[in-house]
Write an enzyme that holds these catalytic residues in place. Structure first.
Site, PDB file in Angstrom:
ATOM      1  N   TYR A  72       0.983  -1.217  -0.023  1.00 35.02           N
ATOM      2  CA  TYR A  72      -0.202   0.071  -0.021  1.00 35.02           C
ATOM      3  C   TYR A  72       0.919   1.283  -0.031  1.00 35.02           C
ATOM      4  O   TYR A  72       0.689   2.230  -0.735  1.00 35.02           O
ATOM      5  CB  TYR A  72      -0.894  -0.017   1.275  1.00 35.02           C
ATOM      6  N   PHE A 124      -6.655  20.200 -24.367  1.00 31.76           N
ATOM      7  CA  PHE A 124      -7.355  18.829 -24.777  1.00 31.76           C
ATOM      8  C   PHE A 124      -8.797  19.089 -23.890  1.00 31.76           C
ATOM      9  O   PHE A 124      -8.951  19.796 -22.933  1.00 31.76           O
ATOM     10  CB  PHE A 124      -6.710  17.653 -24.205  1.00 31.76           C
ATOM     11  N   ASP A 125      -9.940  18.163 -24.665  1.00 31.30           N
ATOM     12  CA  ASP A 125     -11.039  18.207 -23.949  1.00 31.30           C
ATOM     13  C   ASP A 125     -11.191  17.989 -22.647  1.00 31.30           C
ATOM     14  O   ASP A 125     -11.980  19.010 -21.922  1.00 31.30           O
ATOM     15  CB  ASP A 125     -11.994  17.210 -24.611  1.00 31.30           C
ATOM     16  N   ASP A 215       1.177  19.648 -20.380  1.00 37.22           N
ATOM     17  CA  ASP A 215       0.445  18.229 -20.607  1.00 37.22           C
ATOM     18  C   ASP A 215       1.214  17.337 -21.630  1.00 37.22           C
ATOM     19  O   ASP A 215       1.454  17.503 -22.710  1.00 37.22           O
ATOM     20  CB  ASP A 215      -1.085  18.508 -21.453  1.00 37.22           C
ATOM     21  N   ALA A 217       1.211  14.233 -22.268  1.00 37.83           N
ATOM     22  CA  ALA A 217       0.685  12.852 -22.829  1.00 37.83           C
ATOM     23  C   ALA A 217       1.614  12.281 -24.205  1.00 37.83           C
ATOM     24  O   ALA A 217       1.681  11.265 -24.094  1.00 37.83           O
ATOM     25  CB  ALA A 217      -0.971  12.886 -23.424  1.00 37.83           C
ATOM     26  N   LYS A 258      -0.646   7.126 -23.468  1.00 43.11           N
ATOM     27  CA  LYS A 258       0.105   7.452 -24.796  1.00 43.11           C
ATOM     28  C   LYS A 258       1.467   7.134 -24.749  1.00 43.11           C
ATOM     29  O   LYS A 258       1.873   5.981 -24.708  1.00 43.11           O
ATOM     30  CB  LYS A 258      -0.175   8.858 -24.917  1.00 43.11           C
ATOM     31  N   HIS A 450     -21.474  13.270 -27.969  1.00 50.19           N
ATOM     32  CA  HIS A 450     -20.813  12.466 -29.107  1.00 50.19           C
ATOM     33  C   HIS A 450     -20.451  11.178 -28.575  1.00 50.19           C
ATOM     34  O   HIS A 450     -20.900  10.059 -29.397  1.00 50.19           O
ATOM     35  CB  HIS A 450     -19.522  13.124 -29.658  1.00 50.19           C
TER      36      HIS A 450
HETATM   37  N1  F0G Z   1      -4.277  15.372 -22.475  1.00 54.52           N
HETATM   38  C1  F0G Z   1      -4.229  14.991 -23.931  1.00 54.52           C
HETATM   39  C2  F0G Z   1      -3.371  15.845 -24.829  1.00 54.52           C
HETATM   40  C3  F0G Z   1      -5.078  13.973 -24.341  1.00 54.52           C
HETATM   41  O1  F0G Z   1      -4.637  13.653 -25.560  1.00 54.52           O
HETATM   42  C4  F0G Z   1      -5.672  13.237 -23.477  1.00 54.52           C
HETATM   43  C5  F0G Z   1      -6.494  11.999 -23.937  1.00 54.52           C
HETATM   44  C6  F0G Z   1      -5.786  13.545 -22.132  1.00 54.52           C
HETATM   45  C7  F0G Z   1      -5.072  14.730 -21.511  1.00 54.52           C
HETATM   46  C8  F0G Z   1      -6.671  12.771 -21.025  1.00 54.52           C
HETATM   47  O2  F0G Z   1      -5.788  11.596 -20.744  1.00 54.52           O
HETATM   48  O3  F0G Z   1      -7.528   9.801 -21.329  1.00 54.52           O
HETATM   49  O4  F0G Z   1      -5.553   9.296 -19.902  1.00 54.52           O
HETATM   50  O5  F0G Z   1      -7.578  10.623 -19.111  1.00 54.52           O
HETATM   51  N2  F0G Z   1      -6.645  11.654 -24.848  1.00 54.52           N
HETATM   52  C9  F0G Z   1      -7.378  10.500 -25.765  1.00 54.52           C
HETATM   53  C10 F0G Z   1      -7.567  10.711 -27.034  1.00 54.52           C
HETATM   54  C11 F0G Z   1      -8.625  10.212 -24.849  1.00 54.52           C
HETATM   55  O6  F0G Z   1      -8.369   9.687 -27.745  1.00 54.52           O
HETATM   56  O7  F0G Z   1      -7.073  11.471 -27.676  1.00 54.52           O
HETATM   57  P1  F0G Z   1      -6.701  10.363 -20.483  1.00 54.52           P
END
Ligand code: F0G
Length: 458
Positions: A72, A124-125, A215, A217, A258, A450
């Site tokens: 843990y 990102f969204d 960010d 990723a 990623k 979507h």
């Molecule tokens: N930042 C970026 C640039 C991303 O592309 C994503 C996720 C996230 C943050 C969020 O990360 O999914 O681990 O919570 N992108 C995916 C896509 C979902 O299909 O581009 P997560």
């Protein structure tokens, strides 16, 4: 003589994928209400919905899975991950989280308040979602070149420094908790940010006393583009480039699904002990104790190895060049794609691909459905359906671009699969003139429609 390129790996374990007929797919997509998220993966032949968590792990990662320490607190797997994150990013403090958006949730809980603004390059969204959820605002400061799909610019993810400085001058420092720089910039099409731009953005942030967070990723893919496109970095290793990139910031959030080369995971890393201390409170509340934060020990071990593998040139060359291999095939057949090709995906330009389908009938979605029916390929609409309605007027928001994203999972498909994908797309492109009608919505959620939208063919 130059010999053909070959991947720097061989395949130890295979996963069968199912073929199907056009008739079957027509029925399945109708049952799925023409929403590709509703398909079962068995109904898909080549799945390009996302490159997130869909890649293949290496033998060394699987070996580390067997050695996972599930204590843990203070597990050996956490220590391994921390040591590798420190070595690769240069950031001292680490908080694991279960994925990228969880890292955003924890970090923003510590740093973002109602009324704040957070400038960056096309957030990102989920990043934007977590900012707006806190009644703060994400301000897009990406360079204008990013919105022209046919224009070549080597670093379309760059921040426009004039736009950023304008934000700094408009809002008081206390209202700007950080700048977020996304490398590579997914929303702009997987487009990289140059080292020069990172450096200049960092200088501007320092001048105004505002923290810079990445960010990260797709940070390794960004480093690959810097090596290939910025002269001064030609002879540097990817690991040297990555260390320099991160040295200009105060910390990062990471979706390890990623460039961590794992199926699930994420983290926050920073050199700022005050931010770290504040974030740990929320990490414990939302994710778990600070030495596992939503990840099992074995998964932290696999991520530690994945970060090392993702920052090797040979791997990145095979990954990014596979995406470009598909892109070049499409471009030589005159298929309209967003240019230049980014690091992780191909974006088909539906406005040019199927201009005969009215926008009100969701032409990018219609194209995505057609690729599925004809070839069993699953992409994703990045257009009017994704853009949701204007909350005030209830009208559809029509974005400048209607795109279909085909994201390529890492180390998962061969170039034969890419040949197949290209052939299907070319075929659809050359028969597209027959397409006159699209879809209408019969059900939609009030936000992020979507994922669950139901459509009917017109
Ligand atoms: N930042 C970026 C640039 C991303 O592309 C994503 C996720 C996230 C943050 C969020 O990360 O999914 O681990 O919570 N992108 C995916 C896509 C979902 O299909 O581009 P997560």
């Amino acid at each position: 003589m130059e010999f053909p390129y070959a991947e720097p790996f061989k395949i130890k374990s295979v996963e069968n994928i199912k073929r199907s007929t056009i008739a079957q797919r027509k029925q399945w997509i109708q049952e799925a209400h023409y929403n590709l998220f509703n398909l079962k993966s068995d109904q898909v032949f080549i799945d390009l919905l996302t490159d997130s968590g869909t890649g293949a792990m290496s033998d060394n990662q699987w070996a580390e899975i067997m050695k996972g320490d599930e204590a843990y607190a203070g597990s050996r797997s956490f220590e391994l991950l921390k040591a590798n994150v420190q070595r690769i990013t240069g950031y001292k403090y680490l908080i694991p989280t279960h994925q990228g958006r969880a890292a955003e949730n924890v970090l923003f809980s510590a740093m973002v308040n109602a009324g704040d603004v957070i400038p960056g390059n096309s957030h990102f969204d989920t990043t934007k979602g977590h900012i707006e959820f806190r009644k703060a605002k994400a301000i897009d400061c990406t360079i204008d070149e990013a919105s022209d799909t046919s224009k070549f610019h080597p670093f379309k993810g760059n921040v426009d420094l004039n736009k950023l400085e304008k934000v700094f001058k408009t809002y008081p420092k206390e209202k700007i908790p950080m700048v977020i720089m996304t490398v590579t910039c997914n929303t702009a099409g997987g487009q990289p940010v140059s080292m020069k731009n990172i450096q200049e953005t960092s200088e501007l942030c320092r001048r105004y006393g505002i923290p810079l967070f990445f960010d990260g990723a797709r940070f390794a893919e960004n480093a690959y583009f810097i090596k290939k496109r910025e002269d001064a970095y030609k002879h540097k290793t990817i690991k040297e480039i990555v260390r320099e990139m991160f040295s200009y910031g105060d910390g990062m959030t990471m979706s390890a699904k990623k460039d961590g080369l794992v199926n699930m995971g994420g983290f926050i890393a920073t050199n700022d002990v005050a931010i770290y201390n504040k974030a740990t409170v929320f990490a414990i509340l939302f994710e778990g104790f600070i030495t596992y934060g939503g990840m099992s020990g074995r998964d932290m071990g696999a991520l530690a190895i994945g970060l090392d593998e993702a920052t090797e040139f040979d791997y990145l060359e095979s990954r990014v060049e596979q995406v470009h291999y598909l892109g070049r095939k499409l471009m030589s057949a005159d298929v309209p794609v967003q240019q230049p090709i980014g690091g992780h995906a191909i974006y088909l330009d539906a406005n040019k691909f199927v201009p005969t389908i009215p926008r009100e009938q969701y032409r990018a979605q219609a194209l995505a459905v057609e690729l599925y029916i004809v070839g069993g390929i699953r992409g994703v609409e990045i257009g009017t359906i994704l853009a949701d309605r204007n909350p005030e007027t209830g009208e559809n928001r029509y974005p400048d671009l209607e795109l279909v994203r085909l994201a390529i999972p890492r180390r998962t498909y061969t170039n034969n699969h890419m040949d197949y994908v290209a052939a299907v797309i070319e075929h659809v492109y050359h028969t597209r003139k027959e397409a006159k009608t699209g879809y209408e919505i019969i059900y939609e959620a009030p936000v992020l429609r979507h994922f669950t939208v139901k459509l009917r063919k017109i």
